[in-house]
Design an enzyme around this catalytic site. Structure first.
Site, mmCIF file in Angstrom:
data_model
loop_
_atom_site.group_PDB
_atom_site.id
_atom_site.type_symbol
_atom_site.label_atom_id
_atom_site.label_comp_id
_atom_site.label_asym_id
_atom_site.label_seq_id
_atom_site.Cartn_x
_atom_site.Cartn_y
_atom_site.Cartn_z
ATOM 1 N N ASP A 169 2.508 36.596 7.530
ATOM 2 C CA ASP A 169 2.252 35.651 6.456
ATOM 3 C C ASP A 169 2.182 34.228 7.005
ATOM 4 O O ASP A 169 2.969 33.849 7.871
ATOM 5 C CB ASP A 169 3.371 35.748 5.414
ATOM 6 N N HIS A 228 -0.935 30.706 10.507
ATOM 7 C CA HIS A 228 -1.384 29.445 11.087
ATOM 8 C C HIS A 228 -0.270 28.412 11.169
ATOM 9 O O HIS A 228 -0.374 27.449 11.925
ATOM 10 C CB HIS A 228 -2.550 28.879 10.265
ATOM 11 N N ASP A 284 -3.530 36.337 -3.139
ATOM 12 C CA ASP A 284 -3.405 34.889 -3.321
ATOM 13 C C ASP A 284 -4.521 34.324 -4.189
ATOM 14 O O ASP A 284 -4.465 33.150 -4.580
ATOM 15 C CB ASP A 284 -3.439 34.189 -1.955
#
Length: 1577
Positions: A559, A562, A660
């Protein structure tokens, strides 16, 4: 000797074709080329377990001692440790005996999945820093059921929010929905205990499961979930993946109180204190607005308008920010610093004398580490050096100190002002960002439209947790600087468009201060540091968490990858892979950069990246994403099992909806769910969805707000069945996606039929079946009055086997043929379970004939190979899938072609395999036949007069060769890129012209007729297959044939070539390129008495046998036919390399004898022109000819017999008419003796037919030719200032520039290379005579008085040796009595000529003296030779060639342009041909000379250094050779290696001379060179 492997030779990527399915091949090898300074951390190379990786040296590493290290363990049982590297061993190709750098490689077996790092260093370098590096990634192998392989491209993953699964006892019933819908992987959001926000990603305890899974007294443990996922895997054939959350933990996490060091808090991160005070101030604003305190200032407790935002901005800037004075946390206390300065300055004497005073700009603010008010400082020592100085305007100490202090104060005020403005800028940005957030959440139409301001709905989210109960800004500030500040922790979040490799909470970031973070107020950002020792508890806690997850699930989803520190993720994933080696790792990355994505993929070994179909704004973009995320183009080229490793795009897990994203029902249209999901399922990658999509849930199932549970499958008592939403259609799509991946439908074509309709084709290269899906998208809601319209028909090559299924989503009010596009009615959420829309149903029909379809009708096309399908009743929300097979009449052809392709894959490089009859055809081909089959430029082909020239591709242009190399040079680039849109491929698809051309031009010649027949048969099969397949099968057939032709060429050559490296083999092919039979450029007729082997013969047009010797072209394409093809000097400069070293002894013999037949005036021809029209205007060709005779005798088995071979003299005397062959025969040694005698006697003659008929530009005096031997020095000499008798033979031709008839480089007198060549001949003949192998020992000259003067060859040589150094060497330092010191401008060199008519020409630095060094090293003082060679290297050596003139010379002009029509005499009409442009062939002699003298001057160490450097220099030539479409080396380049348009693109002597260098290097490898006696002159 280390083990050897087959070479990737010229066109190495063209070897060993295989089908597109890797299962068909026993050994898959990928070749990665290493290059100097190439660090490929952001390049992704994907491999599969069980493959092999070969690392090879790129040309930039030739000659270097390269050591490669890799962290992939050598054995499977060894644990992987990221920081432990092993040195890898070099091997050599099995097909070569050479240790040439181009034949060296490292082999690595892909024994385990993961991402592995390599780097290389130089053992001959002073630095141990990596000189190149990169990663390669090995995909994991997933298995389900009874050890059944689940390929990554077959994954169909459904995401579920674990918190919505409810009690564990109900999981199976809920998850059966995914299994029954055809998903084979379930992605679980975190299963751990959640924080108070109930966000699925805010974990309170990473090691404890969510308590909602437990019922009664039974607490669910990890082992319970592990048993269930095991059941899913074995019984359902469904794999599992679970999220891990590494960046943050819930605010309520218990261990944070014991280990606050795990967070970014105000004690360990005091740089966040200013941001915390701003956050506190904004929180106070929220409190006061919610209490109505600002209502009279225009800020009500319900903020809903732009005017309210303006009032808030004014309040922040005018009231709140001035109170907190945040800039002071960065500023100086000027009075305090000035006071300290004065105290120190009083006790310190100012510097005097020449001590430099630093600039005031060097004095900068040093921030206070604790960010206290006005506690920043400066470097006081630097301040004293700058400001505590003597001053001319001060006459006493107090005045001086005062003025120094005033200057310092002024500078400090300036610094304070600058930092104040900087911080104010950050605060202004913070206000802007805060207002922008409020605008979205409260004012904008596309936002959630919040109204009331409260602690639950603050104006802006909090960036920090609070501790205690601070009431006002003073309380907050006191807390910030107290020990309790460790419990004030920064929240996590994400920063739009930020660099993902940067830590936004670090001290060099202002993200928190500028309010750029989109914060998650329920979670604390975790602070790991760089290594476990930095925060031991956190690293151990998270390692336990990740290992537990890996134990239970098949994969991990990273999750917020980045924002995860890469070292942390590396460490934890390494731990996870120790638990589950074939761990599937999927991640979400929002870097907006493929390169940055690849950095994460490489470092972490990510298997798949999540890609979102919802990012597409229309159907065209969605089609582009389908094409981008996997597969090859339909009709892709067959690739070799041994081929270059090419960069990859990260493997995608392509989702129609992620958890999402908002629901497409809301963002697009309910009618788009089915067609968009269908397009996603046609992508050649992993696919997936989120639970709720298939059930038509019209809202976002929010990871925070959703508290209901999923519905269960109807058989378990739930409400979900195949009639729910699009579940039935999704099951069919998932089954289709799995089938396509499993059966290798790995080629993709996307066709945009119209703005809303997209067709996707998946093609299987094994069976050539295709599946075509057509989807009618609805990115916006269809008009209520929608009516059918014209849709371009679907045309496919082949037969439609079936309609796999057709489906559409319809409103329940639809009638047959009259679709209804009602918008969803008011939707009511079920209070207990997540429910979807009810007013829609999916109609699906499977396995239909076209005649039974509701959507398609078959139409006549007039072409039996084409099927055309017309759309009927095809409306938005519809999908149709058809299966297409090739026509039955094509099947036999494809089967035969498949057999042929498979036969070409047999790994028998040394022995030509019998490929459907081709082996027998190829073994009968001679090298002359191969010249025709592989090469021949346009002019050579047209010279034959049979109607052929180079093949011209529309939209591209003519190929460089008529033979197969012309096609293969293009295909080599097209194939590796799968560039099916290239004009080459278009031409193949549009017709059979290219096929017919190849076949017919081979069939018109008896030598290649059988080859043409074989190609006609095989390419005839290609003509019969669907046109979209023609390029790939054409390539397979032609390339396979081409490889066998190359192997035949090498098999017909010497062991040096046959067993040589790819560099050697490539250069050797120059002899085939340039050596061919050309009607207009024949060798003279050889003697009928010539003993065998006899020259080849062929039938002429009259059916008569005639001699058919090939001739050596000087270069292509300019010197290809007629009188311009065969040049004496060019032929014999190239001959040793291209004919003798390659083992083409008879071609060498025939050339030696053919030119001997033309001897006249003691010379062999400059231009051969068949012998009858030869020109004898060059002085050097005869010496190159004699040099080659010596090489032939010494290097060819039984070579001395050539001296006895009869030569049919065309001109027995200088003035005799031409005689036919056999009329006047002499043994070759007599012809040689005549040449030497004429030179010794001396001769002046005038060329026959002098005038414009033989030379349009030469002046009358230029036709006068002189040759001779100087009695004092023994040097051969000749020429005059009006002609140019050596290889530098440019004759001026510009009237405008005044150069017509003026030679640019006369080089008359004694040219240095001719002196060296003559010396070599003399020593050889002397030795031959002493052995009784040559009948003459001397030459004689008749004087004018009738007396005879003789020199033995030994005497003649001694004369040269005695004079060479003193006449040619220019000393490094001036010496007494040296000749014409006024003309010397380079010292430590050898003159280019001796006693030229233009004296300054002697002293020009040119590239000719290395020829003499190689020919006669005995003439040179080794120290002098080495000095001269170093001078040559530093001055003349270019990237590929040698400058032909010193750049410091006033005549130097480095760029050649023969078309220059200016009045500049230096360059007009290419006058500077040899006045600077960089020629390649002299490089060969320069490198060979260095190799010879290196040991003499530096011993073994120097020869090793020079050998390595030679390989490094040759790397550029290897690159040029491999990349040129001519597969040759050019004649010359312009300055600094620039391309020269006027140069031949492949030149015989360029390749021949460099082949001699490689031969010298190979001999150094075999045995140390013998020590030569060097004459010290």
């Amino acid at each position: 000797m280390p083990p050897r492997q087959e070479a990737v030779g010229p066109g190495g990527s063209e070897l060993k074709f295989v089908g597109n399915s890797p299962q068909e091949v026993a050994k898959q090898v990928r070749v990665l080329t290493l290059n100097d300074g190439e660090h490929q951390d952001s390049t992704l190379y994907r491999l599969q377990k069980g493959w092999w990786l070969h690392l090879r040296l790129g040309p930039s590493l030739f000659g270097r001692k390269v050591r490669v290290f890799c962290n992939l363990p050598s054995k499977v049982e060894e644990p992987f440790e990221r920081t432990q590297y092993r040195a890898l061993s070099w091997q050599h190709d099995s097909s070569t005996s050479s240790t040439d750098d181009s034949s060296t490689y490292i082999e690595i077996f892909m024994s385990r999945p993961g991402s592995f790092h390599y780097y290389f260093t130089y053992s001959d370098s002073d630095t141990y820093e990596p000189q190149g590096s990169g990663f390669f990634s090995v995909d994991p192998v997933l298995r389900v059921g009874n050890n059944e392989l689940l390929p990554l491209d077959c994954i169909q993953c459904q995401t579920v929010l674990s918190k919505c699964l409810g009690p564990f006892s109900s999981w199976e019933a809920k998850l059966r929905v995914g299994q029954e819908s055809g998903y084979n992987m379930i992605h679980f959001t975190p299963v751990q205990e959640l924080g108070d926000s109930n966000s699925a990603y805010s974990l309170r305890n990473q090691l404890k499961l969510n308590p909602i899974f437990s019922e009664g007294n039974h607490t669910i443990e990890y082992t319970d979930i592990e048993k269930f996922t095991d059941k899913m895997r074995r019984e359902w054939k469904v794999a599992s993946v679970c999220d891990i959350v590494l960046n943050h933990t819930a605010n309520e996490t218990d261990w944070l109180q014991d280990h606050p060091e795990c967070s970014y808090n105000l004690i360990n991160s005091p740089h966040l204190r200013p941001a915390y005070l701003l956050d506190a101030l904004l929180n106070i604003l929220t409190q006061e607005v919610s209490e109505g305190k600002w209502e009279f200032s225009g800020i009500p407790s319900e903020v809903t308008e732009e005017a309210h935002l303006s009032a808030i901005r004014s309040a922040l800037l005018g009231f709140f920010l001035p109170q907190v004075k945040i800039p002071e946390l960065y500023m100086l206390d000027v009075n305090h610093i000035v006071s300290d300065f004065q105290d120190l300055a009083r006790r310190r004497v100012p510097p005097v004398g020449s001590v430099p005073t630093p600039s005031p700009q060097e004095l900068k603010i040093i921030p206070d580490p604790l960010y206290r008010r006005l506690k920043a400082t400066v470097d006081m020592e630097l301040a004293l050096r700058i400001y505590n100085v003597y001053r001319s305007d001060s006459f006493d100490e107090e005045t001086r100190l005062r003025r120094c202090s005033e200057d310092l104060r002024a500078h400090l005020d300036k610094l304070n002002s600058a930092i104040f403005n900087e911080v104010q800028g950050h605060l202004q940005a913070a206000v802007d960002n805060s207002i922008a957030g409020m605008r979205y959440f409260r004012v904008q139409s596309d936002g959630p439209k919040l109204k009331d301001v409260s602690i639950k709905n603050p104006l802006v989210p909090r960036y920090f947790t609070d501790y205690g109960s601070p009431k006002n800004i003073a309380d907050y500030e006191e807390l910030a600087y107290s020990p309790k500040g460790c419990f004030v922790m920064a929240h996590n979040g994400w920063v739009m468009n930020d660099d993902p490799l940067r830590n936004f909470a670090s001290s060099d970031s202002n993200v928190y201060l500028r309010r750029e973070l989109i914060a998650w107020g329920d979670s604390v950002k975790l602070r790991y540091g760089d290594k476990p020792d930095d925060c031991p508890f956190l690293w151990r806690q998270m390692q336990d968490y990740v290992e537990l997850t890996a134990q239970v699930f098949d994969g991990i989803r990273l999750d917020n990858c980045h924002s995860t520190p890469i070292p942390v993720a590396e460490y934890l994933l390494d731990a996870a892979r120790k638990v589950r080696p074939d761990l599937y790792v999927v991640a979400e990355l929002f870097t907006n950069s493929d390169q940055k994505d690849n950095i994460f993929v490489n470092r972490l070994g990510i298997s798949s990246l999540i890609r979102e179909a919802m990012s597409a704004w229309d159907s065209h973009e969605l089609g582009r994403l389908v094409y981008r995320y996997g597969g090859e183009p339909v009709g892709a080229f067959f690739q070799s099992s041994l081929r270059p490793l090419t960069p990859s795009v990260a493997h995608a897990l392509f989702l129609d909806l992620t958890h999402d994203n908002p629901s497409p029902v809301d963002k697009r249209s309910v009618f788009d769910l089915l067609p968009s999901a269908a397009l996603v399922s046609m992508a050649c990658c992993a696919s997936g969805s989120s639970r709720g999509y298939d059930e038509l849930v019209p809202h976002h199932i929010h990871v925070v707000d959703e508290g209901r549970q999923y519905s269960e499958w109807f058989e378990a008592g739930g409400t979900i069945n195949l009639k729910t939403g699009i579940v039935a259609a999704k099951r069919a799509l998932n089954q289709l996606h799995y089938e396509l991946g499993k059966t290798h439908f790995n080629q993709v074509f996307v066709d945009q039929i119209d703005s809303n309709i997209v067709a996707v084709t998946r093609h299987c290269p094994d069976t050539h079946q295709s599946v075509v899906l057509v989807a009618y998208t609805a990115f916006s809601h269809p008009d209520s009055d929608w009516r059918p319209h014209y849709i371009k028909p679907l045309r496919v090559e082949g037969t439609v086997d079936e309609i796999i299924f057709e489906a559409s989503l319809q409103h329940v009010s639809s009638r047959p043929g009259v679709p209804s596009f009602e918008k969803p009615e008011s939707f009511e959420k079920n209070s207990s379970y997540i429910n979807g829309l009810l007013g829609y149903e999916v109609k699906i029909r499977e396995h239909l004939k076209v005649s039974d379809s509701d959507f398609l009708e078959q139409e006549e096309t007039g072409d039996s190979n084409i099927t055309q399908l017309k759309f009927t009743n095809f409306c938005p929300g519809s999908v149709v899938v058809v299966r297409v097979s090739i026509q039955n009449n094509v099947v036999p052809s494809l089967k035969k072609l498949h057999s042929l392709v498979n036969a070409f894959t047999q790994p028998t490089p040394e022995v030509i395999p019998s490929v459907v009859g081709l082996g027998n055809v190829v073994t009968h081909l001679t090298l002359a036949n191969l010249n025709r089959a592989l090469y021949r430029c346009d002019a050579e082909e047209r010279d034959e007069g049979k109607g052929f020239g180079a093949y011209d591709i529309p939209g591209f242009g003519p190929l460089v060769y008529c033979g197969l190399q012309g096609f293969l040079s293009l295909l080599a680039d097209i194939r590796v890129k799968n560039d099916l849109g290239h004009p080459f491929c278009n031409n193949l698809r549009q017709g059979n012209w290219m096929i017919d051309y190849i076949v017919q031009r081979l069939q018109i010649d008896s030598g290649t007729k059988d080859l043409g027949g074989w190609l006609e048969e095989q390419l005839g099969l290609v003509k019969q297959i669907p046109r979209y397949l023609v390029p790939s099968y054409f390539d397979a057939v032609v390339t396979g044939c081409y490889q066998m032709l190359l192997q035949q060429a090498w098999n017909l050559m010497s062991p040096f070539v046959k067993n040589g490296s790819s560099f050697v083999r490539s250069l050797a092919l120059g002899s085939v390129q340039c050596g061919g039979f050309v009607q207009s450029a024949r060798l003279p007729q050889l003697s009928p008495a010539l003993p065998p082997p006899l020259p080849p013969k062929q039938l002429n047009a009259q059916g008569e046998e005639e001699q058919a010797c090939l001739t050596l072209s000087a270069g292509l394409p300019h010197f290809s036919t007629g009188y311009m093809r065969s040049w004496g000097r060019d032929t014999f400069i190239a001959l040793r390399g291209l004919f003798i070293l390659t083992g083409r002894f008879q071609e060498a013999r025939f050339h030696i004898l053919g030119y001997a037949a033309c001897l006249r005036h003691g010379l062999i021809p400059n231009l051969l022109d068949g012998g009858l029209n030869s020109r004898f205007n060059c002085r050097d060709a005869v010496w190159w000819w004699l040099n080659c005779i010596q090489s032939y005798v010494e290097e060819v088995p039984g070579g001395a017999s050539i001296l006895q071979d009869p030569v049919s003299r065309i001109f027995p005397t200088d003035d005799s008419p031409p005689l036919p062959a056999g009329k006047m025969d002499q043994p070759l040694y007599e012809v040689m003796q005549e040449a030497l005698t004429v030179h010794f006697q001396g001769l002046c003659f005038r060329e026959r037919n002098a005038g414009r008929s033989i030379d349009a530009h030469m002046t009358d005096k230029g036709f006068n030719v002189q040759i001779g031997v100087h009695p004092e020095t023994g040097f051969v000499f000749g020429g005059n200032s009006y002609n140019c008798g050596t290889w530098m033979d440019k004759m001026g031709s510009s009237e405008k520039a005044g150069t017509r008839g003026r030679p640019a480089t006369p080089r008359d007198g004694s040219a240095v290379e001719l002196v060296g060549l003559s010396m070599r001949t003399l020593l050889w003949l002397s030795a031959m005579h002493e052995k009784g192998a040559y009948p003459y020992s001397s030459v004689s000259r008749k004087n004018k008085d009738g007396s005879v003067f003789s020199w033995t060859y030994r005497q003649w040589g001694e004369k040269i040796a005695a004079n060479f150094e003193k006449c040619f060497y220019v000393n490094s330092t001036p010496t007494a009595g040296e000749e014409r010191s006024d003309l010397i401008h380079q010292r430590g060199i050898y003159k280019d000529t001796y006693h030229a008519s233009q004296a300054w020409c002697d002293f020009q630095l040119r590239c000719n003296f290395p020829v003499a060094m190689v020919a006669a090293p005995e003439l040179f003082n080794p120290a002098h030779a080495w000095t001269a060679l170093k001078k040559l290297e530093s001055t003349l050596l270019g990237p590929l060639g040698m400058k032909t003139l010193d750049p410091a010379d006033w005549n130097y002009r480095g760029d050649y342009d023969n078309s220059n029509d200016s009045d500049d005499a230096h360059v007009a009409h290419g006058f500077n041909y040899h006045q600077g442009p960089e020629w390649l062939w002299p490089v060969g002699y320069f490198l060979r000379a260095r190799l010879h003298f290196a040991r003499a001057v530096g011993g073994e160490a120097e020869i090793q250094r020079v050998s390595a450097n030679t390989r490094a220099l040759l790397a550029r030539h290897f690159t040029a050779l491999q990349s040129s479409p001519w597969r040759g080396l050019p004649e010359l380049t312009n300055s600094e290696g620039k391309f020269c348009p006027g140069s031949c693109t492949t030149q015989a002597w360029s390749m021949g001379c460099l082949l001699e260098v490689l031969h010298d290097l190979s001999r150094l490898e075999e045995y140390p060179p013998a020590t030569l006696e060097l004459v010290d002159n």
